[in-house]
Motif scaffolding. Structure first.
Motif, mmCIF file in Angstrom:
data_model
loop_
_atom_site.group_PDB
_atom_site.id
_atom_site.type_symbol
_atom_site.label_atom_id
_atom_site.label_comp_id
_atom_site.label_asym_id
_atom_site.label_seq_id
_atom_site.Cartn_x
_atom_site.Cartn_y
_atom_site.Cartn_z
ATOM 1 N N GLY A 1 -28.832 -21.928 -28.849
ATOM 2 C CA GLY A 1 -27.633 -22.692 -28.518
ATOM 3 C C GLY A 1 -26.386 -21.829 -28.478
ATOM 4 O O GLY A 1 -25.538 -21.983 -27.591
ATOM 5 N N THR A 2 -26.261 -20.893 -29.417
ATOM 6 C CA THR A 2 -25.090 -20.015 -29.436
ATOM 7 C C THR A 2 -25.061 -19.106 -28.218
ATOM 8 O O THR A 2 -24.017 -18.951 -27.563
ATOM 9 C CB THR A 2 -25.081 -19.170 -30.722
ATOM 10 N N LEU A 3 -26.197 -18.517 -27.879
ATOM 11 C CA LEU A 3 -26.253 -17.648 -26.702
ATOM 12 C C LEU A 3 -25.985 -18.426 -25.424
ATOM 13 O O LEU A 3 -25.235 -17.961 -24.548
ATOM 14 C CB LEU A 3 -27.627 -16.964 -26.627
ATOM 15 N N MET A 4 -26.568 -19.615 -25.318
ATOM 16 C CA MET A 4 -26.346 -20.419 -24.121
ATOM 17 C C MET A 4 -24.893 -20.885 -24.042
ATOM 18 O O MET A 4 -24.278 -20.888 -22.966
ATOM 19 C CB MET A 4 -27.287 -21.629 -24.119
ATOM 20 N N GLY A 5 -24.331 -21.286 -25.190
ATOM 21 C CA GLY A 5 -22.944 -21.720 -25.202
ATOM 22 C C GLY A 5 -22.000 -20.607 -24.800
ATOM 23 O O GLY A 5 -21.066 -20.810 -24.015
ATOM 24 N N LEU A 6 -22.229 -19.386 -25.315
ATOM 25 C CA LEU A 6 -21.382 -18.258 -24.954
ATOM 26 C C LEU A 6 -21.516 -17.933 -23.468
ATOM 27 O O LEU A 6 -20.526 -17.586 -22.804
ATOM 28 C CB LEU A 6 -21.751 -17.035 -25.793
ATOM 29 N N ALA A 7 -22.725 -18.022 -22.936
ATOM 30 C CA ALA A 7 -22.921 -17.741 -21.508
ATOM 31 C C ALA A 7 -22.153 -18.744 -20.649
ATOM 32 O O ALA A 7 -21.488 -18.369 -19.674
ATOM 33 C CB ALA A 7 -24.419 -17.790 -21.171
ATOM 34 N N ILE A 8 -22.199 -20.014 -21.024
ATOM 35 C CA ILE A 8 -21.520 -21.042 -20.236
ATOM 36 C C ILE A 8 -20.004 -20.899 -20.311
ATOM 37 O O ILE A 8 -19.304 -20.933 -19.287
ATOM 38 C CB ILE A 8 -21.953 -22.450 -20.713
#
Length: 280
Positions: free
Chosen positions: A80-87
């Motif tokens: 979730g953290t990696l996906m959130g940062l990417a978005i």
């Protein structure tokens, strides 16, 4: 040589106020810590455990039924953290393209969703329509799309001197190349700060698991601890320890990971405050 600043009565009241605020914040945590180490834990404030023991932590850490929820929490927090940062980084980079048609429209549209949300029931119906109920994506996807963090990241990006971006463009760097080679390396403080916000939110997530996850095999650490505290999944088989002791030990174990991580990210928070404060 400059004159040394004298310690005034106003300074004394400011320091005194900060000490009081710190005590109000630390005392509840200290009480939980003391109760987690006291086999005869009960109500009321104690400065030191009456019957000191690590039995509560031993029970929590050796309970095999908590291992899978802990791994699920780690998985959800990491993905979730990696996906959130990417978005938020890609979205923020798009919003700082001043010559992009409709940039203001998209900015106001995103801000509108911050103020007016769809609501709990419509969101649940969307998740069910997408067949995400009882999957971890029902927890990861909604929290990854944080407009608040996107706006923060956009403000960080706007603090990067435009001359650097123009120089990279003149050197033949493509927009995506500028993003990876110029913007991201200069935004380490922002990435660490917002990444920690995402991490804390995912790790402490309870509401989305309660709404979208009914399969107990997909419970995260927080949900499993909640069941344990309510007695529906009690792990304590020993009469030598109070239930309150076990509950407080579970609270400390739940908050411990980010208590360890936060000091290593503190310098990035200090740097992040200054990012975007000075512009050309």
């Amino acid at each position: 040589m400059g004159r040394e600043k004298k310690f005034t009565l106003g300074d004394f009241f400011i320091y005194f106020a900060f000490v009081l605020i710190a005590l109000f914040i630390l005392l509840p945590i200290y009480k939980v810590l003391v109760d987690s180490l006291d086999l005869k834990s009960g109500y009321g404030m104690r400065l030191w455990p009456e019957s000191f023991s690590f039995l509560g932590y031993k029970i929590i850490l050796t309970t095999k039924s908590l291992y899978q929820p802990f791994l699920i929490s780690v998985l959800v927090t990491g993905v979730g953290t990696l996906m959130g940062l990417a978005i938020v980084t890609l979205g923020a980079y798009v919003l700082i393209q001043w010559d992009m048609p409709g940039r203001n429209f998209f900015s106001y549209f995103l801000l509108f969703t911050m103020i007016f949300e769809g609501g709990m029931i419509p969101t649940y119906l969307v998740m069910r329509q997408l067949k995400l109920i009882n999957t971890l994506w029902a927890v990861i996807l909604p929290m990854s799309m944080s407009v608040y963090n996107l706006v923060l990241m956009r403000n960080f990006f706007e603090g990067i001197p435009g001359s650097l971006l123009e120089a990279a463009q003149i050197d033949g760097c493509s927009p995506i190349g500028i993003f990876f080679k110029v913007v991201l390396p200069l935004s380490k403080a922002a990435l660490a700060s917002i990444g920690l916000m995402f991490g804390v939110a995912f790790w402490n997530n309870y509401t989305n698991f309660k709404l979208y996850i009914s399969n107990r095999d997909l419970y995260n650490f927080q949900m499993k601890l909640r069941d344990m505290m309510q007695g529906s999944d009690m792990v304590n088989t020993s009469e030598a320890i109070a239930t309150n002791t076990l509950n407080n030990a579970a609270v400390i174990v739940a908050i411990l990971p980010f208590m360890i991580i936060y000091p290593f990210c503190q310098n990035y928070f200090v740097q992040g405050v200054n990012v975007g404060a000075v512009k050309e």
